[in-house]
Design a protein around this motif. Structure first.
Motif, short mmCIF file in Angstrom:
data_model
loop_
_atom_site.label_atom_id
_atom_site.label_comp_id
_atom_site.label_asym_id
_atom_site.label_seq_id
_atom_site.Cartn_x
_atom_site.Cartn_y
_atom_site.Cartn_z
N GLY A 94 76.55 72.16 61.41
CA GLY A 94 77.37 72.64 62.56
C GLY A 94 77.21 71.89 63.15
N GLU A 95 76.58 69.95 63.47
CA GLU A 95 76.94 69.20 64.20
C GLU A 95 78.03 68.18 63.41
N SER A 97 82.61 68.72 62.80
CA SER A 97 83.99 68.82 62.57
C SER A 97 83.85 69.59 61.38
N ALA A 129 92.30 73.37 64.83
CA ALA A 129 90.76 73.56 64.89
C ALA A 129 89.98 72.29 64.37
N THR A 132 87.00 70.63 65.65
CA THR A 132 86.23 70.88 66.51
C THR A 132 84.79 71.21 65.98
N ARG A 133 83.53 71.81 66.54
CA ARG A 133 82.57 71.16 65.75
C ARG A 133 82.35 72.84 65.17
N ASP A 135 79.91 74.71 64.37
CA ASP A 135 78.92 76.08 64.73
C ASP A 135 79.36 76.18 66.80
N ARG A 136 80.64 76.35 66.52
CA ARG A 136 81.64 76.20 68.04
C ARG A 136 82.42 77.80 67.10
N LEU A 137 82.27 77.78 65.90
CA LEU A 137 83.21 78.44 65.22
C LEU A 137 83.43 79.83 65.12
N SER A 138 84.04 80.81 65.10
CA SER A 138 83.66 82.44 64.84
C SER A 138 82.74 82.34 63.81
N GLU A 141 86.18 82.14 60.83
CA GLU A 141 86.95 80.28 61.22
C GLU A 141 85.83 79.98 59.94
N GLN A 142 84.47 79.86 60.16
CA GLN A 142 83.53 79.29 59.28
C GLN A 142 83.68 80.26 58.01
#
Length: 228
Positions: A94-95, A97, A129, A132-133, A135-138, A141-142
Protein backbone atom coordinates in the motif's frame (compact mmCIF):
# COMPACT_ATOMS: atom_id res chain seq x y z
CA UNK A 1 5.43 -32.47 -21.78
CA UNK A 2 5.38 -32.29 -17.97
CA UNK A 3 2.73 -30.34 -16.11
CA UNK A 4 3.45 -26.79 -14.99
CA UNK A 5 1.40 -27.42 -11.84
CA UNK A 6 0.40 -30.72 -10.30
CA UNK A 7 -1.51 -31.58 -7.12
CA UNK A 8 -1.22 -35.23 -6.10
CA UNK A 9 -3.65 -36.42 -3.40
CA UNK A 10 -3.38 -33.08 -1.59
CA UNK A 11 -5.26 -32.72 1.69
CA UNK A 12 -5.35 -29.81 4.11
CA UNK A 13 -6.82 -29.76 7.61
CA UNK A 14 -7.41 -26.44 9.37
CA UNK A 15 -8.86 -26.06 12.86
CA UNK A 16 -9.74 -29.74 12.92
CA UNK A 17 -11.78 -29.48 9.70
CA UNK A 18 -10.69 -31.08 6.41
CA UNK A 19 -10.70 -28.16 3.98
CA UNK A 20 -9.16 -30.04 1.03
CA UNK A 21 -9.60 -33.78 0.59
CA UNK A 22 -7.15 -35.67 -1.68
CA UNK A 23 -7.10 -33.13 -4.50
CA UNK A 24 -5.67 -34.34 -7.80
CA UNK A 25 -5.12 -31.70 -10.47
CA UNK A 26 -2.70 -30.97 -13.30
CA UNK A 27 -2.31 -27.86 -15.42
CA UNK A 28 -0.19 -28.43 -18.51
CA UNK A 29 1.45 -25.89 -20.84
CA UNK A 30 -1.22 -23.80 -22.55
CA UNK A 31 -4.11 -25.36 -20.60
CA UNK A 32 -6.80 -23.14 -19.11
CA UNK A 33 -8.38 -24.68 -16.02
CA UNK A 34 -11.14 -23.15 -13.90
CA UNK A 35 -12.01 -24.08 -10.31
CA UNK A 36 -15.35 -22.76 -9.08
CA UNK A 37 -16.31 -22.71 -5.43
CA UNK A 38 -18.26 -20.72 -2.89
CA UNK A 39 -16.59 -18.27 -0.55
CA UNK A 40 -14.70 -20.23 2.10
CA UNK A 41 -14.51 -23.39 -0.02
CA UNK A 42 -10.70 -23.32 -0.03
CA UNK A 43 -9.83 -21.71 -3.36
CA UNK A 44 -7.42 -19.25 -1.75
CA UNK A 45 -5.60 -22.13 -0.07
CA UNK A 46 -5.22 -23.84 -3.43
CA UNK A 47 -3.44 -20.72 -4.67
CA UNK A 48 -1.14 -20.61 -1.62
CA UNK A 49 -0.33 -24.29 -1.97
CA UNK A 50 0.32 -23.89 -5.71
CA UNK A 51 3.08 -21.32 -5.18
CA UNK A 52 4.56 -22.68 -1.98
CA UNK A 53 3.15 -20.13 0.47
CA UNK A 54 1.53 -23.01 2.36
CA UNK A 55 2.18 -26.74 2.57
CA UNK A 56 -0.36 -29.57 2.44
CA UNK A 57 -1.02 -31.83 5.38
CA UNK A 58 -0.56 -34.77 3.01
CA UNK A 59 0.11 -35.27 -0.67
CA UNK A 60 2.44 -33.23 -2.85
CA UNK A 61 2.45 -30.11 -5.01
CA UNK A 62 4.83 -29.77 -7.95
CA UNK A 63 5.42 -26.39 -9.61
CA UNK A 64 7.33 -26.41 -12.89
CA UNK A 65 8.14 -30.05 -12.15
CA UNK A 66 9.66 -29.34 -8.74
CA UNK A 67 8.22 -30.74 -5.51
CA UNK A 68 7.66 -27.65 -3.38
CA UNK A 69 8.13 -29.65 -0.17
CA UNK A 70 11.74 -30.43 -1.08
CA UNK A 71 12.81 -27.00 -2.38
CA UNK A 72 14.31 -24.23 -0.25
CA UNK A 73 12.92 -20.70 0.02
CA UNK A 74 15.18 -19.31 -2.73
CA UNK A 75 14.19 -22.07 -5.14
CA UNK A 76 10.51 -21.47 -4.42
CA UNK A 77 10.94 -17.75 -5.16
CA UNK A 78 12.51 -18.60 -8.53
CA UNK A 79 9.64 -20.96 -9.34
CA UNK A 80 7.07 -18.32 -8.34
CA UNK A 81 8.85 -15.84 -10.62
CA UNK A 82 7.78 -17.99 -13.58
CA UNK A 83 4.12 -17.48 -12.61
CA UNK A 84 1.81 -14.50 -12.73
CA UNK A 85 -0.38 -14.34 -9.63
CA UNK A 86 -3.34 -12.19 -8.62
CA UNK A 87 -4.69 -12.89 -5.14
CA UNK A 88 -8.19 -12.16 -3.92
CA UNK A 89 -7.88 -9.32 -1.44
CA UNK A 90 -4.73 -8.15 -3.18
CA UNK A 91 -1.04 -8.29 -2.41
CA UNK A 92 0.08 -4.82 -3.49
CA UNK A 93 2.22 -2.92 -0.99
CA UNK A 94 0.00 0.00 0.00
CA UNK A 95 2.79 2.48 0.71
CA UNK A 96 4.27 2.04 -2.77
CA UNK A 97 2.97 3.47 -6.02
CA UNK A 98 1.62 1.22 -8.75
CA UNK A 99 4.83 1.71 -10.73
CA UNK A 100 6.96 0.83 -7.70
CA UNK A 101 4.91 -2.32 -7.10
CA UNK A 102 5.44 -3.28 -10.75
CA UNK A 103 9.20 -2.74 -10.48
CA UNK A 104 9.35 -4.74 -7.29
CA UNK A 105 7.70 -7.67 -9.07
CA UNK A 106 10.51 -7.92 -11.61
CA UNK A 107 13.41 -6.89 -9.38
CA UNK A 108 15.40 -4.99 -12.01
CA UNK A 109 15.41 -1.55 -13.58
CA UNK A 110 16.42 0.01 -16.87
CA UNK A 111 14.67 1.45 -19.87
CA UNK A 112 13.33 -1.87 -21.12
CA UNK A 113 11.54 -2.49 -17.81
CA UNK A 114 10.20 1.07 -17.79
CA UNK A 115 8.76 0.59 -21.27
CA UNK A 116 7.15 -2.69 -20.25
CA UNK A 117 5.56 -1.05 -17.20
CA UNK A 118 4.28 1.84 -19.31
CA UNK A 119 2.77 -0.57 -21.85
CA UNK A 120 1.04 -2.71 -19.23
CA UNK A 121 -0.34 0.29 -17.35
CA UNK A 122 -1.70 1.66 -20.61
CA UNK A 123 -3.30 -1.66 -21.57
CA UNK A 124 -4.96 -1.97 -18.18
CA UNK A 125 -6.14 1.65 -18.07
CA UNK A 126 -3.82 2.79 -15.29
CA UNK A 127 -1.46 5.13 -17.11
CA UNK A 128 -2.79 8.15 -15.22
CA UNK A 129 -2.35 6.42 -11.85
CA UNK A 130 1.24 5.18 -12.16
CA UNK A 131 2.50 7.40 -9.33
CA UNK A 132 -0.52 6.81 -7.07
CA UNK A 133 -0.02 4.86 -3.84
CA UNK A 134 -1.69 1.46 -4.01
CA UNK A 135 -3.68 2.10 -0.82
CA UNK A 136 -5.32 5.15 -2.44
CA UNK A 137 -6.72 3.19 -5.38
CA UNK A 138 -10.31 2.02 -5.70
CA UNK A 139 -10.91 -1.73 -5.41
CA UNK A 140 -11.37 -1.93 -9.18
CA UNK A 141 -8.10 -0.09 -9.81
CA UNK A 142 -6.31 -2.38 -7.38
CA UNK A 143 -7.58 -5.44 -9.26
CA UNK A 144 -6.38 -3.99 -12.57
CA UNK A 145 -2.99 -3.18 -11.02
CA UNK A 146 -2.73 -6.75 -9.69
CA UNK A 147 -3.46 -8.12 -13.15
CA UNK A 148 -0.99 -5.78 -14.86
CA UNK A 149 1.69 -6.84 -12.39
CA UNK A 150 0.91 -10.51 -13.01
CA UNK A 151 2.12 -10.13 -16.60
CA UNK A 152 5.39 -8.34 -15.75
CA UNK A 153 7.63 -11.40 -16.09
CA UNK A 154 6.01 -12.88 -19.21
CA UNK A 155 4.66 -15.78 -17.11
CA UNK A 156 4.27 -19.38 -18.24
CA UNK A 157 1.39 -19.91 -15.80
CA UNK A 158 -1.25 -17.46 -14.54
CA UNK A 159 -2.98 -18.19 -11.23
CA UNK A 160 -5.83 -15.73 -10.78
CA UNK A 161 -8.17 -15.65 -7.78
CA UNK A 162 -11.37 -13.63 -8.49
CA UNK A 163 -9.41 -11.40 -10.89
CA UNK A 164 -12.31 -9.10 -11.81
CA UNK A 165 -13.79 -8.63 -8.35
CA UNK A 166 -14.75 -5.00 -7.77
CA UNK A 167 -13.99 -4.04 -11.37
CA UNK A 168 -17.62 -4.05 -12.49
CA UNK A 169 -17.53 -0.87 -14.55
CA UNK A 170 -14.67 -2.20 -16.70
CA UNK A 171 -15.12 -5.92 -16.09
CA UNK A 172 -16.01 -6.92 -19.65
CA UNK A 173 -13.10 -5.01 -21.18
CA UNK A 174 -10.74 -6.28 -18.49
CA UNK A 175 -11.73 -9.87 -19.19
CA UNK A 176 -11.06 -9.36 -22.90
CA UNK A 177 -7.67 -7.82 -22.11
CA UNK A 178 -6.69 -10.79 -19.96
CA UNK A 179 -7.89 -13.22 -22.63
CA UNK A 180 -5.75 -11.47 -25.26
CA UNK A 181 -2.69 -11.86 -23.05
CA UNK A 182 -3.34 -15.55 -22.32
CA UNK A 183 -4.93 -17.34 -25.27
CA UNK A 184 -2.90 -16.20 -28.32
CA UNK A 185 0.38 -16.58 -26.39
CA UNK A 186 -0.53 -20.09 -25.26
CA UNK A 187 -0.10 -19.30 -21.57
CA UNK A 188 -1.53 -21.67 -18.99
CA UNK A 189 -4.23 -20.42 -16.63
CA UNK A 190 -5.61 -21.60 -13.30
CA UNK A 191 -8.69 -19.49 -12.57
CA UNK A 192 -10.25 -19.56 -9.09
CA UNK A 193 -13.69 -18.00 -8.93
CA UNK A 194 -17.27 -18.21 -7.68
CA UNK A 195 -18.56 -17.49 -11.20
CA UNK A 196 -19.10 -20.65 -13.26
CA UNK A 197 -20.13 -18.66 -16.34
CA UNK A 198 -16.92 -16.61 -16.24
CA UNK A 199 -14.90 -19.80 -15.83
CA UNK A 200 -16.70 -21.29 -18.82
CA UNK A 201 -15.77 -18.31 -20.98
CA UNK A 202 -12.08 -18.30 -20.04
CA UNK A 203 -11.31 -21.96 -19.43
CA UNK A 204 -11.37 -25.24 -21.32
CA UNK A 205 -11.54 -27.57 -18.30
CA UNK A 206 -13.77 -26.86 -15.32
CA UNK A 207 -14.09 -28.17 -11.77
CA UNK A 208 -16.28 -27.37 -8.79
CA UNK A 209 -14.63 -27.35 -5.38
CA UNK A 210 -17.23 -28.74 -3.01
CA UNK A 211 -16.72 -30.16 0.49
CA UNK A 212 -13.00 -30.33 -0.16
CA UNK A 213 -13.26 -32.40 -3.35
CA UNK A 214 -12.84 -31.43 -7.00
CA UNK A 215 -15.78 -32.41 -9.19
CA UNK A 216 -15.25 -32.08 -12.94
CA UNK A 217 -17.93 -30.06 -14.73
CA UNK A 218 -19.17 -30.35 -18.30
CA UNK A 219 -19.00 -27.23 -20.45
CA UNK A 220 -22.80 -27.25 -20.72
CA UNK A 221 -23.00 -26.69 -16.97
CA UNK A 222 -21.69 -23.14 -17.46
CA UNK A 223 -24.62 -22.01 -19.63
CA UNK A 224 -27.30 -20.16 -17.61
CA UNK A 225 -30.68 -21.88 -17.60
CA UNK A 226 -33.35 -20.33 -19.80
CA UNK A 227 -35.96 -18.25 -18.02
CA UNK A 228 -39.63 -18.28 -18.89
Amino acid sequence: MSALLAFDAVSLVLGGARLLDRIDLTVGPGERVGIVGDSGAGKGWLLKLAIGLAHPGSGSVRLMGQDLATTDADARRLLRARCGVAMQGGSLLGELSIEENMRLAIGTGGGRVARRIDRLLLEFGLEQAAATRADRLSIGEQRRAELARAFMRDPELLILDEPFEGAFARGEGLEAQVRRRIVPQGRALLLLTQDMVLAGRLCERLYRLERGRLLQQAAADTVPAATS
